[in-house]
Write a protein that holds these residues in place. Structure first.
Motif, PDB file in Angstrom:
ATOM      1  N   GLU A  44      18.254  57.022  32.244  1.00  0.00           N
ATOM      2  CA  GLU A  44      17.218  56.113  31.744  1.00  0.00           C
ATOM      3  C   GLU A  44      17.110  54.868  32.630  1.00  0.00           C
ATOM      4  O   GLU A  44      16.007  54.375  32.891  1.00  0.00           O
ATOM      5  N   ALA A  45      18.255  54.362  33.096  1.00  0.00           N
ATOM      6  CA  ALA A  45      18.245  53.171  33.954  1.00  0.00           C
ATOM      7  C   ALA A  45      17.547  53.428  35.285  1.00  0.00           C
ATOM      8  O   ALA A  45      17.037  52.502  35.930  1.00  0.00           O
ATOM      9  N   HIS A  46      17.516  54.710  35.700  1.00  0.00           N
ATOM     10  CA  HIS A  46      16.887  55.061  36.974  1.00  0.00           C
ATOM     11  C   HIS A  46      15.519  55.709  36.772  1.00  0.00           C
ATOM     12  O   HIS A  46      14.961  56.316  37.699  1.00  0.00           O
ATOM     13  N   GLY A  47      14.984  55.577  35.550  1.00  0.00           N
ATOM     14  CA  GLY A  47      13.610  56.004  35.295  1.00  0.00           C
ATOM     15  C   GLY A  47      13.416  57.458  34.989  1.00  0.00           C
ATOM     16  O   GLY A  47      12.283  57.963  35.031  1.00  0.00           O
ATOM     17  N   PHE A  48      14.502  58.166  34.658  1.00  0.00           N
ATOM     18  CA  PHE A  48      14.391  59.584  34.336  1.00  0.00           C
ATOM     19  C   PHE A  48      14.525  59.794  32.833  1.00  0.00           C
ATOM     20  O   PHE A  48      15.371  59.178  32.179  1.00  0.00           O
ATOM     21  N   SER A  49      13.695  60.672  32.300  1.00  0.00           N
ATOM     22  CA  SER A  49      13.734  60.960  30.875  1.00  0.00           C
ATOM     23  C   SER A  49      13.807  62.443  30.654  1.00  0.00           C
ATOM     24  O   SER A  49      13.103  63.220  31.314  1.00  0.00           O
ATOM     25  N   ALA A  50      14.645  62.860  29.688  1.00  0.00           N
ATOM     26  CA  ALA A  50      14.766  64.287  29.377  1.00  0.00           C
ATOM     27  C   ALA A  50      13.485  64.840  28.785  1.00  0.00           C
ATOM     28  O   ALA A  50      13.265  66.044  28.765  1.00  0.00           O
TER      29      ALA A  50
END
Length: 288
Positions: free
Chosen positions: A165-171
């Motif tokens: 989440e901190a690096h802009g990725f979402s499941a």
């Protein structure tokens, strides 16, 4: 933040995975309560009658040696997996982040990483682990758990989620939409029961991506792969809970498979050694 994602993200346990010896077990066996008593605690953890957090704390509290001496002792005795340096260099060249997700303590991991891999690796490899409180010039010390309310002490699945989440990725997001990067392939290497939540998190993310992808991926490739060390407790967990994994002996095995996936485009699913899908396929083959 760059919208171009890396080709993969590699999470890994530290003790007994990147290193040949588990530093915490090594301290407990040689400076603390000794192997027989530690084995009793380990068995209780495996059977579920004792939390990993409480058992681990009990082991560490049996060590009377000052913290700095513990580190020096480990620096003299703990060895690196023979294939890790080559693996590290490959990931650096391909811009694949390596994130250590450990139930150990950051000062110990940093000291070992500096000696065994090099000072540059400490700046390149992010460490997500427990901390330590040191008093009286190191004479008195105790572990400070990253997630004290978790029965693991450090909930590795939570750290993985927070990192993504901190690096802009979402499941829930596998499309390059609104400037957000699509999820790279995810890998995790581990050996023990403390890696169980990481194993389950990778499966959860992969299933979430498949569910939210516009294309039906049920018969296509998966987005993640768990590397479970041969002969260790993580494999027992994966077999019992039907969590998909691929077995490895050392990081030379891991690097070979990673190169096939990243460089040659071999589907991740080709390396999965157990899963419900694979089991069903094998049943169909035997009934033809």
């Amino acid at each position: 933040m760059s919208t171009t994602p890396p080709p993969a993200i590699f999470f890994t346990d530290w003790d007994g995975t990147v290193t040949l010896e588990d530093s915490n077990d090594y301290l407990t066996d040689n400076l603390g309560m000794g192997y027989p008593k530690r084995k009793i605690i380990n068995d209780k953890i495996l059977e579920g009658s004792l939390s990993f957090r409480d058992g681990f704390r009990e082991m560490l509290e049996s060590i009377p040696t000052p913290f700095n001496e513990c580190i020096e002792y480990l620096l003299k005795n703990v060895k690196l997996d023979p294939g890790f340096k080559e693996f590290y260099n490959y990931c650096e060249a391909r811009k694949i982040p390596i994130i250590v997700v450990s139930s150990g303590m950051t000062p110990i991991i940093s000291a070992l990483l500096t000696k065994l891999v090099g000072e540059e690796a400490v700046s390149k490899i992010q460490i997500l682990s427990n901390d330590v409180r040191v008093d009286d010039n190191g004479k008195n010390w105790e572990i400070i758990f990253k997630h004290p309310d978790s029965h693991f002490g450090h909930d590795k699945s939570k750290s993985i989620t927070e990192y993504l989440e901190a690096h802009g990725f979402s499941a829930a997001q596998n499309q390059d939409l609104d400037g957000l990067p699509s999820m790279p392939k995810l890998f995790y290497a581990g050996d023990g029961i403390s890696d169980a939540s990481s194993a389950e998190k990778l499966e959860e993310i992969s299933k979430s991506l498949e569910k939210n992808d516009n294309n039906d991926k049920s018969d296509e490739d998966t987005d993640s792969l768990l590397f479970a060390k041969s002969g260790r407790d993580l494999i027992k967990f994966c077999v019992r809970e039907n969590v998909a994994f691929t077995e490895f002996n050392d990081f030379k095995d891991i690097l070979s498979k990673l190169k096939s996936i990243v460089d040659d485009g071999v589907p991740v699913k080709n390396f999965v050694e157990n899963s419900k899908v694979k089991a069903n396929e094998e049943v169909k083959e035997t009934t033809k």
